[in-house]
Design a protein around this motif. Structure first.
Motif, mmCIF file in Angstrom:
data_model
loop_
_atom_site.group_PDB
_atom_site.id
_atom_site.type_symbol
_atom_site.label_atom_id
_atom_site.label_comp_id
_atom_site.label_asym_id
_atom_site.label_seq_id
_atom_site.Cartn_x
_atom_site.Cartn_y
_atom_site.Cartn_z
ATOM 1 N N SER A 3 0.388 8.609 7.816
ATOM 2 C CA SER A 3 0.543 7.349 8.560
ATOM 3 C C SER A 3 1.420 6.344 7.834
ATOM 4 O O SER A 3 1.831 5.343 8.423
ATOM 5 C CB SER A 3 -0.835 6.729 8.809
ATOM 6 O OG SER A 3 -1.443 6.350 7.581
ATOM 7 N N GLY A 4 1.675 6.584 6.558
ATOM 8 C CA GLY A 4 2.527 5.671 5.805
ATOM 9 C C GLY A 4 1.775 4.559 5.103
ATOM 10 O O GLY A 4 2.405 3.663 4.517
ATOM 11 N N LEU A 5 0.444 4.571 5.144
ATOM 12 C CA LEU A 5 -0.327 3.555 4.434
ATOM 13 C C LEU A 5 -0.223 3.793 2.930
ATOM 14 O O LEU A 5 -0.537 4.871 2.441
ATOM 15 C CB LEU A 5 -1.795 3.608 4.867
ATOM 16 C CG LEU A 5 -2.105 3.208 6.313
ATOM 17 C CD1 LEU A 5 -3.564 3.469 6.634
ATOM 18 C CD2 LEU A 5 -1.772 1.746 6.538
ATOM 19 N N SER A 6 0.215 2.785 2.208
ATOM 20 C CA SER A 6 0.347 2.906 0.757
ATOM 21 C C SER A 6 -0.910 2.354 0.078
ATOM 22 O O SER A 6 -1.450 1.327 0.491
ATOM 23 C CB SER A 6 1.575 2.135 0.265
ATOM 24 O OG SER A 6 1.477 0.766 0.602
ATOM 25 N N SER A 55 -3.442 -2.737 -12.217
ATOM 26 C CA SER A 55 -3.698 -4.152 -11.964
ATOM 27 C C SER A 55 -2.861 -4.634 -10.787
ATOM 28 O O SER A 55 -1.636 -4.445 -10.754
ATOM 29 C CB SER A 55 -3.366 -4.967 -13.217
ATOM 30 O OG SER A 55 -3.562 -6.337 -12.983
ATOM 31 N N GLY A 56 -3.525 -5.235 -9.822
ATOM 32 C CA GLY A 56 -2.833 -5.709 -8.635
ATOM 33 C C GLY A 56 -2.477 -4.610 -7.659
ATOM 34 O O GLY A 56 -1.679 -4.829 -6.748
ATOM 35 N N GLY A 57 -3.046 -3.408 -7.858
ATOM 36 C CA GLY A 57 -2.742 -2.295 -6.967
ATOM 37 C C GLY A 57 -3.346 -2.476 -5.583
ATOM 38 O O GLY A 57 -4.296 -3.240 -5.378
ATOM 39 N N LYS A 58 -2.808 -1.725 -4.638
ATOM 40 C CA LYS A 58 -3.275 -1.812 -3.258
ATOM 41 C C LYS A 58 -4.521 -0.944 -3.071
ATOM 42 O O LYS A 58 -4.584 0.170 -3.586
ATOM 43 C CB LYS A 58 -2.180 -1.356 -2.298
ATOM 44 C CG LYS A 58 -0.944 -2.250 -2.295
ATOM 45 C CD LYS A 58 0.075 -1.758 -1.287
ATOM 46 C CE LYS A 58 1.302 -2.666 -1.255
ATOM 47 N NZ LYS A 58 2.303 -2.185 -0.263
ATOM 48 N N GLU A 59 -5.464 -1.489 -2.336
ATOM 49 C CA GLU A 59 -6.697 -0.765 -2.045
ATOM 50 C C GLU A 59 -6.788 -0.491 -0.543
ATOM 51 O O GLU A 59 -6.374 -1.313 0.274
ATOM 52 C CB GLU A 59 -7.923 -1.551 -2.513
ATOM 53 C CG GLU A 59 -7.966 -1.749 -4.014
ATOM 54 C CD GLU A 59 -9.321 -2.268 -4.481
ATOM 55 O OE1 GLU A 59 -10.304 -2.110 -3.725
ATOM 56 O OE2 GLU A 59 -9.388 -2.820 -5.599
ATOM 57 N N LEU A 60 -7.349 0.654 -0.238
ATOM 58 C CA LEU A 60 -7.547 1.061 1.147
ATOM 59 C C LEU A 60 -9.027 1.333 1.356
ATOM 60 O O LEU A 60 -9.665 2.002 0.540
ATOM 61 C CB LEU A 60 -6.735 2.324 1.464
ATOM 62 C CG LEU A 60 -6.946 2.951 2.847
ATOM 63 C CD1 LEU A 60 -6.397 2.043 3.933
ATOM 64 C CD2 LEU A 60 -6.286 4.330 2.915
ATOM 65 N N VAL A 98 -11.688 6.976 -4.634
ATOM 66 C CA VAL A 98 -10.692 8.052 -4.738
ATOM 67 C C VAL A 98 -9.374 7.408 -5.169
ATOM 68 O O VAL A 98 -8.973 6.379 -4.605
ATOM 69 C CB VAL A 98 -10.507 8.793 -3.393
ATOM 70 C CG1 VAL A 98 -9.509 9.925 -3.545
ATOM 71 C CG2 VAL A 98 -11.844 9.317 -2.889
ATOM 72 N N PHE A 99 -8.698 8.032 -6.156
ATOM 73 C CA PHE A 99 -7.478 7.444 -6.691
ATOM 74 C C PHE A 99 -6.257 8.183 -6.177
ATOM 75 O O PHE A 99 -6.316 9.366 -5.822
ATOM 76 C CB PHE A 99 -7.514 7.466 -8.222
ATOM 77 C CG PHE A 99 -8.593 6.582 -8.801
ATOM 78 C CD1 PHE A 99 -8.357 5.247 -9.020
ATOM 79 C CD2 PHE A 99 -9.850 7.102 -9.093
ATOM 80 C CE1 PHE A 99 -9.346 4.430 -9.546
ATOM 81 C CE2 PHE A 99 -10.842 6.303 -9.616
ATOM 82 C CZ PHE A 99 -10.591 4.959 -9.840
ATOM 83 N N SER A 100 -5.156 7.478 -6.145
ATOM 84 C CA SER A 100 -3.914 8.021 -5.603
ATOM 85 C C SER A 100 -3.213 8.924 -6.623
ATOM 86 O O SER A 100 -3.660 9.082 -7.767
ATOM 87 C CB SER A 100 -2.982 6.877 -5.202
ATOM 88 O OG SER A 100 -2.577 6.154 -6.355
ATOM 89 N N GLU A 101 -2.104 9.504 -6.182
ATOM 90 C CA GLU A 101 -1.312 10.386 -7.051
ATOM 91 C C GLU A 101 -0.815 9.644 -8.281
ATOM 92 O O GLU A 101 -0.891 10.148 -9.410
ATOM 93 C CB GLU A 101 -0.138 10.934 -6.249
ATOM 94 C CG GLU A 101 0.833 11.763 -7.066
ATOM 95 C CD GLU A 101 2.087 12.117 -6.272
ATOM 96 O OE1 GLU A 101 3.018 12.697 -6.878
ATOM 97 O OE2 GLU A 101 2.120 11.805 -5.064
#
Length: 298
Positions: A178-181, A82-87, A205-208
């Motif tokens: 690139s450092g994008l979180s 919840s409230g996570g960052k999206e790319l 696609v989900f992050s680690e």
């Protein structure tokens, strides 16, 4: 007296004839120009048709990569916190003359950004909105005008040939380094629907971190050190599947666009040829009237 009365009309007839001849030459030049364009569009359509078979074979093989990712995320029940960052990764190319391929994904990105919070989703001086990575110069030009502060990274030299997994891996490595979180990646691409249609879709696609926190991810019995590698590999898989399918949709759209352009050129040639024939007949009729009028006057 009749001969004197008919004399003043001669200059006007000559001027009208000269104007009609100029118009006929212009029409003839336009017909030649449109015929040359028709030859070019037909050649481009044939080239696109040849490339499409190769692109479709690559697309069918690459879909397996995207399906493998979906199975992992579905079975592990991975979700973005919840409230996570999206790319957003927008898949397009550097080439034009392919219909609405590039504007399709650009509109989808703007729509998704609006759903995330309207104006709040756009980066401002005090608020950081979702970041955008663009693959291809055409869509980059559109998003740079609409969302200039959200576009963080872009890649060119896309679409020259059928994408390979090495290309997708290089793009994924560059994004990670690139450092994008981010907690979730939304890959916006054009899906090949049929020989006459395509549509913009989103592949998640989900992050680690999202994978590690997934309720059923422990069923895979993986060591914790491999989760990072799996997340990066899943990102490369998804990018590869989106690149190849987007490439096939682009080639198909280019073939249809060139086919429509050839048909439009053919219709234009027919209309111009009809105008030319009518003008030529009118010129011949006027010349005959002048000859008959002069003979009557003598």
């Amino acid at each position: 007296m009749r001969a004197l009365a008919a004399a003043p009309a001669a200059p006007r007839a000559f001027h009208a004839s000269a104007t009609q001849c100029a118009t006929l030459r212009e029409l003839e030049g336009r017909v030649k120009s449109v015929k040359n364009i028709e030859k070019i569009t037909k050649s481009m359509m044939m080239i696109a048709s040849t490339k499409l078979a190769k692109a479709q074979r690559a697309m069918n093989a690459a879909k397996v990569y995207g399906e493998a990712n979906n199975e992992i995320f579905k079975n592990s029940e991975a979700v973005s916190p919840s409230g996570g960052k999206e790319l957003f990764i927008v898949v397009s190319s550097d080439k034009g003359l392919c219909g609405g391929i590039h504007s399709s994904v650009a509109r989808r990105v703007r729509s998704e950004m609006a759903k995330l919070g309207g104006e709040a989703a756009v980066s401002t001086e005090t608020t950081e909105g979702p970041k955008i990575v663009v693959l291809g110069e055409k869509t980059k030009a559109q998003l740079a005008r609409a969302l200039p502060k959200n576009v963080s990274l872009s890649f060119n030299q896309i679409g020259k040939d059928v994408p390979t997994f090495a290309d997708a891996s290089a793009i994924a490595d560059q994004i990670v380094s690139s450092g994008l979180s981010f907690d979730k990646v939304n890959i916006v691409y054009n899906a090949y629907v049929s020989a006459i249609a395509f549509e913009s879709r989103i592949m998640e696609v989900f992050s680690e971190g999202a994978l590690r926190d997934a309720p059923n991810f422990g069923a895979y019995e993986l060591e914790e050190d491999t989760v990072k590698d799996l997340a990066e590999f899943s990102l490369a898989n998804a990018i590869y599947a989106a690149l190849v399918e987007g490439h096939a949709a682009e080639i198909n759209s280019k073939r249809n666009a060139m086919d429509n352009a050839s048909k439009n050129a053919g219709d234009m040639i027919s209309n111009l040829q009809m105008q030319y024939n009518r003008g030529r007949q009118a010129t011949i009729t006027n010349e005959l009237v002048d000859i008959i009028t002069g003979a009557s006057a003598l």
